[in-house]
Design a protein around this motif. Structure first.
Motif, PDB file in Angstrom:
ATOM      1  N   ARG A   1       0.833  -1.204   0.000  1.00  0.00           N
ATOM      2  CA  ARG A   1       0.000   0.000   0.000  1.00  0.00           C
ATOM      3  C   ARG A   1       0.869   1.256   0.000  1.00  0.00           C
ATOM      4  NH1 ARG A   1      -3.030  -1.390   3.884  1.00  0.00           N
ATOM      5  NH2 ARG A   1      -4.728  -2.166   2.632  1.00  0.00           N
ATOM      6  N   LYS A   2       1.934   1.277   0.828  1.00  0.00           N
ATOM      7  CA  LYS A   2       2.839   2.426   0.865  1.00  0.00           C
ATOM      8  C   LYS A   2       3.520   2.624  -0.489  1.00  0.00           C
ATOM      9  CE  LYS A   2       3.865   1.972   5.768  1.00  0.00           C
ATOM     10  NZ  LYS A   2       4.894   1.569   6.747  1.00  0.00           N
ATOM     11  N   MET A   3       3.938   1.516  -1.115  1.00  0.00           N
ATOM     12  CA  MET A   3       4.594   1.599  -2.409  1.00  0.00           C
ATOM     13  C   MET A   3       3.642   2.180  -3.459  1.00  0.00           C
ATOM     14  SD  MET A   3       6.065  -1.378  -4.907  1.00  0.00           S
ATOM     15  CE  MET A   3       4.405  -1.948  -5.183  1.00  0.00           C
ATOM     16  N   VAL A   4       2.403   1.713  -3.455  1.00  0.00           N
ATOM     17  CA  VAL A   4       1.425   2.205  -4.431  1.00  0.00           C
ATOM     18  C   VAL A   4       1.167   3.694  -4.214  1.00  0.00           C
ATOM     19  CG1 VAL A   4      -0.982   2.037  -5.152  1.00  0.00           C
ATOM     20  CG2 VAL A   4       0.346  -0.034  -4.809  1.00  0.00           C
ATOM     21  N   LEU A   5       1.065   4.128  -2.964  1.00  0.00           N
ATOM     22  CA  LEU A   5       0.869   5.554  -2.686  1.00  0.00           C
ATOM     23  C   LEU A   5       2.041   6.386  -3.186  1.00  0.00           C
ATOM     24  CD1 LEU A   5      -0.707   5.404   0.876  1.00  0.00           C
ATOM     25  CD2 LEU A   5      -1.840   6.030  -1.260  1.00  0.00           C
ATOM     26  N   ASN A   6       3.264   5.867  -3.055  1.00  0.00           N
ATOM     27  CA  ASN A   6       4.440   6.578  -3.571  1.00  0.00           C
ATOM     28  C   ASN A   6       4.424   6.632  -5.092  1.00  0.00           C
ATOM     29  OD1 ASN A   6       5.547   7.186  -1.078  1.00  0.00           O
ATOM     30  ND2 ASN A   6       6.695   5.277  -0.975  1.00  0.00           N
ATOM     31  N   VAL A   7       4.032   5.558  -5.735  1.00  0.00           N
ATOM     32  CA  VAL A   7       4.007   5.513  -7.200  1.00  0.00           C
ATOM     33  C   VAL A   7       2.959   6.476  -7.745  1.00  0.00           C
ATOM     34  CG1 VAL A   7       3.458   4.042  -9.177  1.00  0.00           C
ATOM     35  CG2 VAL A   7       4.938   3.179  -7.374  1.00  0.00           C
ATOM     36  N   VAL A   8       1.828   6.598  -7.070  1.00  0.00           N
ATOM     37  CA  VAL A   8       0.762   7.497  -7.515  1.00  0.00           C
ATOM     38  C   VAL A   8       1.254   8.945  -7.541  1.00  0.00           C
ATOM     39  CG1 VAL A   8      -1.471   8.448  -6.829  1.00  0.00           C
ATOM     40  CG2 VAL A   8      -1.118   6.003  -6.803  1.00  0.00           C
TER      41      VAL A   8
ATOM     42  N   ARG B   1       6.840  11.605 -16.373  1.00  0.00           N
ATOM     43  CA  ARG B   1       8.176  11.325 -16.894  1.00  0.00           C
ATOM     44  C   ARG B   1       8.856  10.233 -16.071  1.00  0.00           C
ATOM     45  NH1 ARG B   1      13.606  12.819 -16.900  1.00  0.00           N
ATOM     46  NH2 ARG B   1      14.435  13.287 -18.954  1.00  0.00           N
ATOM     47  N   SER B   2       8.752  10.319 -14.756  1.00  0.00           N
ATOM     48  CA  SER B   2       9.363   9.307 -13.888  1.00  0.00           C
ATOM     49  C   SER B   2       8.719   7.942 -14.105  1.00  0.00           C
ATOM     50  CB  SER B   2       9.219   9.712 -12.421  1.00  0.00           C
ATOM     51  OG  SER B   2       9.931  10.898 -12.159  1.00  0.00           O
ATOM     52  N   MET B   3       7.403   7.927 -14.284  1.00  0.00           N
ATOM     53  CA  MET B   3       6.701   6.662 -14.538  1.00  0.00           C
ATOM     54  C   MET B   3       7.170   6.033 -15.846  1.00  0.00           C
ATOM     55  SD  MET B   3       4.494   5.782 -12.184  1.00  0.00           S
ATOM     56  CE  MET B   3       3.230   4.854 -13.005  1.00  0.00           C
ATOM     57  N   ARG B   4       7.336   6.886 -16.866  1.00  0.00           N
ATOM     58  CA  ARG B   4       7.791   6.369 -18.161  1.00  0.00           C
ATOM     59  C   ARG B   4       9.199   5.803 -18.058  1.00  0.00           C
ATOM     60  NH1 ARG B   4       4.697  10.912 -20.589  1.00  0.00           N
ATOM     61  NH2 ARG B   4       2.964   9.902 -21.664  1.00  0.00           N
ATOM     62  N   ILE B   5      10.064   6.500 -17.334  1.00  0.00           N
ATOM     63  CA  ILE B   5      11.438   6.015 -17.169  1.00  0.00           C
ATOM     64  C   ILE B   5      11.437   4.689 -16.420  1.00  0.00           C
ATOM     65  CG2 ILE B   5      13.637   6.487 -16.005  1.00  0.00           C
ATOM     66  CD1 ILE B   5      13.161   9.470 -16.717  1.00  0.00           C
ATOM     67  N   MET B   6      10.630   4.585 -15.363  1.00  0.00           N
ATOM     68  CA  MET B   6      10.535   3.323 -14.623  1.00  0.00           C
ATOM     69  C   MET B   6      10.025   2.201 -15.527  1.00  0.00           C
ATOM     70  SD  MET B   6       9.042   4.455 -10.867  1.00  0.00           S
ATOM     71  CE  MET B   6       8.151   2.930 -10.777  1.00  0.00           C
ATOM     72  N   GLY B   7       9.026   2.498 -16.348  1.00  0.00           N
ATOM     73  CA  GLY B   7       8.497   1.493 -17.276  1.00  0.00           C
ATOM     74  C   GLY B   7       9.540   1.061 -18.292  1.00  0.00           C
ATOM     75  N   LEU B   8      10.278   2.022 -18.832  1.00  0.00           N
ATOM     76  CA  LEU B   8      11.319   1.714 -19.811  1.00  0.00           C
ATOM     77  C   LEU B   8      12.415   0.854 -19.194  1.00  0.00           C
ATOM     78  CD1 LEU B   8      12.632   2.061 -22.586  1.00  0.00           C
ATOM     79  CD2 LEU B   8      13.657   4.180 -21.729  1.00  0.00           C
ATOM     80  N   VAL B   9      12.870   1.239 -18.005  1.00  0.00           N
ATOM     81  CA  VAL B   9      13.920   0.473 -17.328  1.00  0.00           C
ATOM     82  C   VAL B   9      13.436  -0.946 -17.039  1.00  0.00           C
ATOM     83  CG1 VAL B   9      15.240   0.290 -15.180  1.00  0.00           C
ATOM     84  CG2 VAL B   9      15.090   2.479 -16.366  1.00  0.00           C
TER      85      VAL B   9
END
Length: 62
Positions: free
Chosen positions: A28-35, A40-48
């Motif tokens: 739950r904490k991880m999901v709250l941080n990801v939200v 741009r950060s989400m795209r970089i994480m997805g690409l990596v």
């Protein structure tokens, strides 16, 4: 070919379900941080993540 794809997708579901099953509070904490991440950060994480997956797949399939 379809059988392998379905097996791979089932394994993804098993792996994705492990963390919320084993540690729902941490998940739950991880999901709250990801939200809170920007696009741009989400795209970089997805690409990596995709690049690591392709790299490991190439190593395993030799």
């Amino acid at each position: 070919m379809w059988h392998d794809l379905v097996v791979a997708l089932c394994l993804v579901l098993v792996i994705e379900g492990a963390l919320p099953f084993l540690s729902p509070g941490s998940w739950r904490k991880m999901v709250l941080n990801v939200v809170q991440l920007n696009d741009r950060s989400m795209r970089i994480m997805g690409l990596v993540s995709m690049l690591i997956g392709v790299g490991v797949l190439c190593l395993v399939n030799g």
